[in-house]
Write a protein that holds these residues in place. Structure first.
Motif, mmCIF file in Angstrom:
data_model
loop_
_atom_site.group_PDB
_atom_site.id
_atom_site.type_symbol
_atom_site.label_atom_id
_atom_site.label_comp_id
_atom_site.label_asym_id
_atom_site.label_seq_id
_atom_site.Cartn_x
_atom_site.Cartn_y
_atom_site.Cartn_z
ATOM 1 N N GLN A 93 44.108 73.586 82.557
ATOM 2 C CA GLN A 93 45.430 74.192 82.749
ATOM 3 C C GLN A 93 45.822 74.366 84.219
ATOM 4 O O GLN A 93 46.962 74.094 84.577
ATOM 5 C CB GLN A 93 45.501 75.545 82.020
ATOM 6 C CG GLN A 93 46.850 76.220 82.095
ATOM 7 C CD GLN A 93 47.950 75.413 81.420
ATOM 8 O OE1 GLN A 93 47.733 74.799 80.381
ATOM 9 N NE2 GLN A 93 49.123 75.401 82.014
ATOM 10 N N PRO A 94 44.920 74.777 85.106
ATOM 11 C CA PRO A 94 45.332 74.963 86.502
ATOM 12 C C PRO A 94 45.832 73.682 87.180
ATOM 13 O O PRO A 94 46.513 73.752 88.194
ATOM 14 C CB PRO A 94 44.055 75.468 87.190
ATOM 15 C CG PRO A 94 43.246 76.071 86.102
ATOM 16 C CD PRO A 94 43.556 75.270 84.870
ATOM 17 N N MET A 95 45.530 72.516 86.621
ATOM 18 C CA MET A 95 45.965 71.261 87.232
ATOM 19 C C MET A 95 47.348 70.815 86.771
ATOM 20 O O MET A 95 47.961 69.949 87.394
ATOM 21 C CB MET A 95 44.951 70.154 86.932
ATOM 22 C CG MET A 95 43.629 70.338 87.648
ATOM 23 S SD MET A 95 42.498 68.980 87.347
ATOM 24 C CE MET A 95 43.249 67.688 88.316
ATOM 25 N N HIS A 96 47.874 71.395 85.710
ATOM 26 C CA HIS A 96 49.122 70.924 85.131
ATOM 27 C C HIS A 96 50.304 70.981 86.094
ATOM 28 O O HIS A 96 51.105 70.044 86.146
ATOM 29 C CB HIS A 96 49.436 71.680 83.847
ATOM 30 C CG HIS A 96 48.501 71.348 82.734
ATOM 31 N ND1 HIS A 96 48.777 71.635 81.417
ATOM 32 C CD2 HIS A 96 47.272 70.758 82.715
ATOM 33 C CE1 HIS A 96 47.783 71.235 80.656
ATOM 34 N NE2 HIS A 96 46.850 70.710 81.427
ATOM 35 N N SER A 97 50.425 72.030 86.862
ATOM 36 C CA SER A 97 51.559 72.112 87.799
ATOM 37 C C SER A 97 51.414 71.088 88.916
ATOM 38 O O SER A 97 52.408 70.511 89.369
ATOM 39 C CB SER A 97 51.717 73.517 88.365
ATOM 40 O OG SER A 97 50.590 73.878 89.126
ATOM 41 N N PHE A 122 50.990 66.357 100.149
ATOM 42 C CA PHE A 122 50.352 67.435 99.379
ATOM 43 C C PHE A 122 49.032 67.919 99.959
ATOM 44 O O PHE A 122 48.560 68.988 99.596
ATOM 45 C CB PHE A 122 50.145 66.990 97.925
ATOM 46 C CG PHE A 122 51.427 66.808 97.167
ATOM 47 C CD1 PHE A 122 52.053 67.878 96.554
ATOM 48 C CD2 PHE A 122 52.022 65.565 97.082
ATOM 49 C CE1 PHE A 122 53.240 67.715 95.865
ATOM 50 C CE2 PHE A 122 53.205 65.374 96.394
ATOM 51 C CZ PHE A 122 53.815 66.454 95.782
ATOM 52 N N GLY A 123 48.423 67.117 100.808
ATOM 53 C CA GLY A 123 47.186 67.530 101.447
ATOM 54 C C GLY A 123 45.939 67.110 100.697
ATOM 55 O O GLY A 123 45.998 66.432 99.676
ATOM 56 N N PRO A 124 44.785 67.542 101.213
ATOM 57 C CA PRO A 124 43.496 67.166 100.616
ATOM 58 C C PRO A 124 43.256 67.939 99.315
ATOM 59 O O PRO A 124 44.004 68.861 98.981
ATOM 60 C CB PRO A 124 42.494 67.571 101.692
ATOM 61 C CG PRO A 124 43.148 68.715 102.379
ATOM 62 C CD PRO A 124 44.623 68.393 102.381
ATOM 63 N N PRO A 125 42.199 67.592 98.600
ATOM 64 C CA PRO A 125 41.862 68.342 97.386
ATOM 65 C C PRO A 125 41.687 69.831 97.684
ATOM 66 O O PRO A 125 41.217 70.211 98.759
ATOM 67 C CB PRO A 125 40.534 67.720 96.947
ATOM 68 C CG PRO A 125 40.541 66.353 97.536
ATOM 69 C CD PRO A 125 41.257 66.490 98.846
ATOM 70 N N VAL A 126 42.112 70.648 96.726
ATOM 71 C CA VAL A 126 42.002 72.104 96.867
ATOM 72 C C VAL A 126 41.503 72.708 95.560
ATOM 73 O O VAL A 126 41.728 72.156 94.486
ATOM 74 C CB VAL A 126 43.368 72.756 97.225
ATOM 75 C CG1 VAL A 126 43.841 72.330 98.591
ATOM 76 C CG2 VAL A 126 44.413 72.447 96.177
ATOM 77 N N SER A 149 43.511 83.080 83.007
ATOM 78 C CA SER A 149 42.171 82.872 82.445
ATOM 79 C C SER A 149 41.056 83.006 83.475
ATOM 80 O O SER A 149 39.898 83.155 83.110
ATOM 81 C CB SER A 149 42.087 81.486 81.808
ATOM 82 O OG SER A 149 42.128 80.485 82.813
ATOM 83 N N GLY A 150 41.396 82.892 84.756
ATOM 84 C CA GLY A 150 40.378 82.912 85.791
ATOM 85 C C GLY A 150 39.690 81.570 85.954
ATOM 86 O O GLY A 150 38.827 81.395 86.812
ATOM 87 N N GLU A 151 40.067 80.591 85.116
ATOM 88 C CA GLU A 151 39.489 79.248 85.194
ATOM 89 C C GLU A 151 39.870 78.602 86.531
ATOM 90 O O GLU A 151 40.985 78.739 87.005
ATOM 91 C CB GLU A 151 40.047 78.414 84.027
ATOM 92 C CG GLU A 151 39.570 77.001 83.981
ATOM 93 C CD GLU A 151 40.213 76.218 82.833
ATOM 94 O OE1 GLU A 151 39.661 75.169 82.499
ATOM 95 O OE2 GLU A 151 41.261 76.637 82.301
ATOM 96 N N SER A 152 38.907 77.920 87.139
ATOM 97 C CA SER A 152 39.205 77.241 88.394
ATOM 98 C C SER A 152 38.801 75.782 88.297
ATOM 99 O O SER A 152 37.965 75.401 87.471
ATOM 100 C CB SER A 152 38.503 77.912 89.573
ATOM 101 O OG SER A 152 37.125 77.669 89.518
ATOM 102 N N CYS A 153 39.408 74.966 89.147
ATOM 103 C CA CYS A 153 39.086 73.541 89.211
ATOM 104 C C CYS A 153 39.574 73.011 90.553
ATOM 105 O O CYS A 153 40.305 73.693 91.282
ATOM 106 C CB CYS A 153 39.720 72.772 88.060
ATOM 107 S SG CYS A 153 41.511 72.831 88.061
ATOM 108 N N VAL A 154 39.154 71.814 90.871
ATOM 109 C CA VAL A 154 39.593 71.163 92.099
ATOM 110 C C VAL A 154 40.762 70.246 91.763
ATOM 111 O O VAL A 154 40.673 69.415 90.860
ATOM 112 C CB VAL A 154 38.448 70.359 92.754
ATOM 113 C CG1 VAL A 154 38.955 69.558 93.941
ATOM 114 C CG2 VAL A 154 37.329 71.297 93.167
#
Length: 145
Positions: free
Chosen positions: A44-48, A88-92, A99-104
């Motif tokens: 989910q954090p990658m969708h935007s 957009f820059g480098p991976p973040v 949810s507190g879920e994180s991803c790169v």
């Protein structure tokens, strides 16, 4: 001193038949369908981030009268990856507030996924450049410039 030209000014000097063409089935689903297709298997954090990259890569289609299957080739090629990384820059690392879920989030990877989904390959920038027959404001060049 140079003049300002629009995307349509450039398209008047491009042999549209020589440009890479997106897959018809992808064009049918449009920007929303492509965004959903790329986002669906991702956290989910990658969708935007996917939505932002897709919007960026579809920008030329908003500024040109040429058919969308041709205007997309302006950014959806091997140079598109470089441009997206500059914008957009480098991976973040991102974290979902709920949810507190994180991803790169790797904007370059998203770009590759979108372009590959649209074309079935990553078109080479040379394919776009070779379709240019002249620059706005100058006479048409021969096809072998």
């Amino acid at each position: 001193m140079g003049a300002s030209y629009t995307v349509d000014d450039w398209f008047e000097h491009i042999d549209l038949d020589d440009l890479p063409t997106a897959l018809p089935r992808r064009l049918l689903v449009g920007i929303e369908g492509v965004t959903q297709m790329i986002s669906q298997p991702l956290p989910q954090p990658m969708h935007s981030a996917v939505s932002e990259v897709v919007e960026f890569l579809f920008l030329p289609s908003r500024f040109a009268a040429a058919p969308i299957e041709k205007t997309l080739s302006i950014l959806m090629n091997s140079m598109g990856l470089y441009l997206v990384r500059q914008v957009f820059g480098p991976p973040v690392e991102v974290r979902d507030r709920n949810s507190g879920e994180s991803c790169v989030v790797d904007y370059g990877w998203i770009t590759e996924a979108v372009i590959f989904a649209m074309y079935g390959r990553i078109p080479d920038l040379r394919e776009v450049v070779q379709a240019v027959r002249a620059e706005p404001g100058e006479e048409q060049r021969s096809p072998n410039f």
